[in-house]
Scaffold this motif. Sequence first.
Motif, PDB file in Angstrom:
ATOM      1  N   GLU A 183      -8.152   0.443  -6.436  1.00 44.27           N
ATOM      2  CA  GLU A 183      -8.234  -0.872  -5.806  1.00 44.27           C
ATOM      3  C   GLU A 183      -9.280  -0.875  -4.693  1.00 44.27           C
ATOM      4  O   GLU A 183     -10.043  -1.833  -4.552  1.00 44.27           O
ATOM      5  CB  GLU A 183      -6.876  -1.301  -5.239  1.00 44.27           C
ATOM      6  N   LEU A 184      -9.332   0.202  -3.921  1.00 44.32           N
ATOM      7  CA  LEU A 184     -10.336   0.302  -2.861  1.00 44.32           C
ATOM      8  C   LEU A 184     -11.744   0.226  -3.446  1.00 44.32           C
ATOM      9  O   LEU A 184     -12.612  -0.480  -2.913  1.00 44.32           O
ATOM     10  CB  LEU A 184     -10.148   1.602  -2.083  1.00 44.32           C
ATOM     11  N   GLU A 185     -11.976   0.900  -4.551  1.00 49.81           N
ATOM     12  CA  GLU A 185     -13.292   0.851  -5.198  1.00 49.81           C
ATOM     13  C   GLU A 185     -13.639  -0.564  -5.647  1.00 49.81           C
ATOM     14  O   GLU A 185     -14.781  -1.002  -5.502  1.00 49.81           O
ATOM     15  CB  GLU A 185     -13.334   1.822  -6.382  1.00 49.81           C
ATOM     16  N   ARG A 186     -12.654  -1.298  -6.186  1.00 51.36           N
ATOM     17  CA  ARG A 186     -12.901  -2.688  -6.619  1.00 51.36           C
ATOM     18  C   ARG A 186     -13.227  -3.576  -5.418  1.00 51.36           C
ATOM     19  O   ARG A 186     -14.114  -4.436  -5.488  1.00 51.36           O
ATOM     20  CB  ARG A 186     -11.705  -3.231  -7.385  1.00 51.36           C
ATOM     21  N   LEU A 187     -12.512  -3.369  -4.310  1.00 52.58           N
ATOM     22  CA  LEU A 187     -12.781  -4.160  -3.105  1.00 52.58           C
ATOM     23  C   LEU A 187     -14.190  -3.903  -2.586  1.00 52.58           C
ATOM     24  O   LEU A 187     -14.915  -4.837  -2.236  1.00 52.58           O
ATOM     25  CB  LEU A 187     -11.753  -3.828  -2.015  1.00 52.58           C
TER      26      LEU A 187
ATOM     27  N   VAL B 188       0.830  -1.206   0.000  1.00 53.53           N
ATOM     28  CA  VAL B 188       0.000   0.000   0.000  1.00 53.53           C
ATOM     29  C   VAL B 188       0.866   1.259   0.000  1.00 53.53           C
ATOM     30  O   VAL B 188       0.570   2.222  -0.708  1.00 53.53           O
ATOM     31  CB  VAL B 188      -0.954  -0.005   1.224  1.00 53.53           C
ATOM     32  N   GLU B 189       1.935   1.264   0.773  1.00 46.87           N
ATOM     33  CA  GLU B 189       2.774   2.451   0.916  1.00 46.87           C
ATOM     34  C   GLU B 189       3.384   2.907  -0.404  1.00 46.87           C
ATOM     35  O   GLU B 189       3.721   4.074  -0.568  1.00 46.87           O
ATOM     36  CB  GLU B 189       3.906   2.203   1.919  1.00 46.87           C
ATOM     37  N   SER B 190       3.549   1.988  -1.356  1.00 49.24           N
ATOM     38  CA  SER B 190       4.183   2.333  -2.629  1.00 49.24           C
ATOM     39  C   SER B 190       3.174   2.748  -3.689  1.00 49.24           C
ATOM     40  O   SER B 190       3.565   3.125  -4.792  1.00 49.24           O
ATOM     41  CB  SER B 190       5.001   1.147  -3.144  1.00 49.24           C
ATOM     42  N   MET B 191       1.883   2.707  -3.376  1.00 48.76           N
ATOM     43  CA  MET B 191       0.848   2.984  -4.374  1.00 48.76           C
ATOM     44  C   MET B 191       0.569   4.481  -4.491  1.00 48.76           C
ATOM     45  O   MET B 191       0.614   5.218  -3.509  1.00 48.76           O
ATOM     46  CB  MET B 191      -0.447   2.254  -4.010  1.00 48.76           C
ATOM     47  N   SER B 192       0.253   4.893  -5.725  1.00 49.43           N
ATOM     48  CA  SER B 192      -0.205   6.265  -5.923  1.00 49.43           C
ATOM     49  C   SER B 192      -1.613   6.384  -5.356  1.00 49.43           C
ATOM     50  O   SER B 192      -2.302   5.378  -5.128  1.00 49.43           O
ATOM     51  CB  SER B 192      -0.231   6.604  -7.416  1.00 49.43           C
ATOM     52  N   PHE B 193      -2.051   7.611  -5.158  1.00 48.22           N
ATOM     53  CA  PHE B 193      -3.409   7.843  -4.661  1.00 48.22           C
ATOM     54  C   PHE B 193      -4.425   7.218  -5.608  1.00 48.22           C
ATOM     55  O   PHE B 193      -5.350   6.527  -5.184  1.00 48.22           O
ATOM     56  CB  PHE B 193      -3.663   9.348  -4.519  1.00 48.22           C
ATOM     57  N   GLU B 194      -4.243   7.432  -6.905  1.00 46.90           N
ATOM     58  CA  GLU B 194      -5.201   6.946  -7.903  1.00 46.90           C
ATOM     59  C   GLU B 194      -5.265   5.419  -7.928  1.00 46.90           C
ATOM     60  O   GLU B 194      -6.359   4.848  -8.013  1.00 46.90           O
ATOM     61  CB  GLU B 194      -4.841   7.485  -9.289  1.00 46.90           C
ATOM     62  N   ASP B 195      -4.103   4.767  -7.849  1.00 40.25           N
ATOM     63  CA  ASP B 195      -4.082   3.303  -7.845  1.00 40.25           C
ATOM     64  C   ASP B 195      -4.731   2.748  -6.579  1.00 40.25           C
ATOM     65  O   ASP B 195      -5.492   1.773  -6.622  1.00 40.25           O
ATOM     66  CB  ASP B 195      -2.655   2.774  -7.967  1.00 40.25           C
TER      67      ASP B 195
ATOM     68  N   GLN C 133      -6.479  -0.494   4.978  1.00 44.22           N
ATOM     69  CA  GLN C 133      -5.120  -0.003   4.717  1.00 44.22           C
ATOM     70  C   GLN C 133      -5.119   1.000   3.563  1.00 44.22           C
ATOM     71  O   GLN C 133      -4.477   2.056   3.644  1.00 44.22           O
ATOM     72  CB  GLN C 133      -4.192  -1.173   4.372  1.00 44.22           C
ATOM     73  N   LEU C 134      -5.849   0.662   2.512  1.00 40.55           N
ATOM     74  CA  LEU C 134      -5.929   1.556   1.359  1.00 40.55           C
ATOM     75  C   LEU C 134      -6.607   2.872   1.724  1.00 40.55           C
ATOM     76  O   LEU C 134      -6.167   3.949   1.313  1.00 40.55           O
ATOM     77  CB  LEU C 134      -6.687   0.877   0.216  1.00 40.55           C
ATOM     78  N   SER C 135      -7.661   2.793   2.521  1.00 43.35           N
ATOM     79  CA  SER C 135      -8.384   3.990   2.946  1.00 43.35           C
ATOM     80  C   SER C 135      -7.482   4.912   3.758  1.00 43.35           C
ATOM     81  O   SER C 135      -7.429   6.125   3.526  1.00 43.35           O
ATOM     82  CB  SER C 135      -9.614   3.592   3.761  1.00 43.35           C
ATOM     83  N   LYS C 136      -6.747   4.353   4.702  1.00 45.56           N
ATOM     84  CA  LYS C 136      -5.833   5.162   5.519  1.00 45.56           C
ATOM     85  C   LYS C 136      -4.739   5.782   4.655  1.00 45.56           C
ATOM     86  O   LYS C 136      -4.359   6.938   4.854  1.00 45.56           O
ATOM     87  CB  LYS C 136      -5.224   4.304   6.625  1.00 45.56           C
ATOM     88  N   HIS C 137      -4.235   5.014   3.694  1.00 40.53           N
ATOM     89  CA  HIS C 137      -3.201   5.518   2.788  1.00 40.53           C
ATOM     90  C   HIS C 137      -3.737   6.694   1.979  1.00 40.53           C
ATOM     91  O   HIS C 137      -3.062   7.732   1.852  1.00 40.53           O
ATOM     92  CB  HIS C 137      -2.736   4.378   1.870  1.00 40.53           C
ATOM     93  N   CYS C 138      -4.946   6.558   1.443  1.00 42.07           N
ATOM     94  CA  CYS C 138      -5.552   7.644   0.664  1.00 42.07           C
ATOM     95  C   CYS C 138      -5.797   8.870   1.526  1.00 42.07           C
ATOM     96  O   CYS C 138      -5.538  10.001   1.101  1.00 42.07           O
ATOM     97  CB  CYS C 138      -6.861   7.174   0.021  1.00 42.07           C
ATOM     98  N   GLN C 139      -6.282   8.660   2.741  1.00 42.37           N
ATOM     99  CA  GLN C 139      -6.521   9.792   3.639  1.00 42.37           C
ATOM    100  C   GLN C 139      -5.223  10.527   3.959  1.00 42.37           C
ATOM    101  O   GLN C 139      -5.185  11.760   3.993  1.00 42.37           O
ATOM    102  CB  GLN C 139      -7.194   9.309   4.926  1.00 42.37           C
ATOM    103  N   LYS C 140      -4.144   9.773   4.169  1.00 37.49           N
ATOM    104  CA  LYS C 140      -2.846  10.389   4.459  1.00 37.49           C
ATOM    105  C   LYS C 140      -2.351  11.181   3.254  1.00 37.49           C
ATOM    106  O   LYS C 140      -1.862  12.304   3.399  1.00 37.49           O
ATOM    107  CB  LYS C 140      -1.816   9.338   4.856  1.00 37.49           C
TER     108      LYS C 140
END
Length: 112
Positions: free
Chosen positions: A47-51, A36-43, A74-81
């Motif tokens: 993925e969060l939308e697909r989940l 997750v830490e290496s993902m761009s916001f868009e990616d 994890q993805l949600s927290k990453h996007c929020q950050k």
Amino acid sequence: MDAQEQNNQPVASSPVDSPSVESPPVESPPVESPPVESMSFEDALGELERLVKALEGGTVMLDKAVAYYERGMQLSKHCQKQLADAKGRIDKVRLESGKAVGLESFTSEPSS
């Protein structure tokens, strides 16, 4: 024999027992998802939308649903950050007497 069987109608199974025939197949997230830490916001958001779509479809087995939920958090927290970091980089125009006199870093806290 119950009433449905006597009328030669199929007995409906519960949604937990079998996937819904009416729902279109939901694209599963990749098995080997990147950290997750290496993902761009868009990616991460994609993925969060697909989940979420897969979970809302109601056809995901319990163990997989729990894993999707954990990954989604994890993805949600990453996007929020990432949004908070971007917000912190936004400059706002400092006004004095209604005229722009410069830029200052954006802060969500009122200045003293």
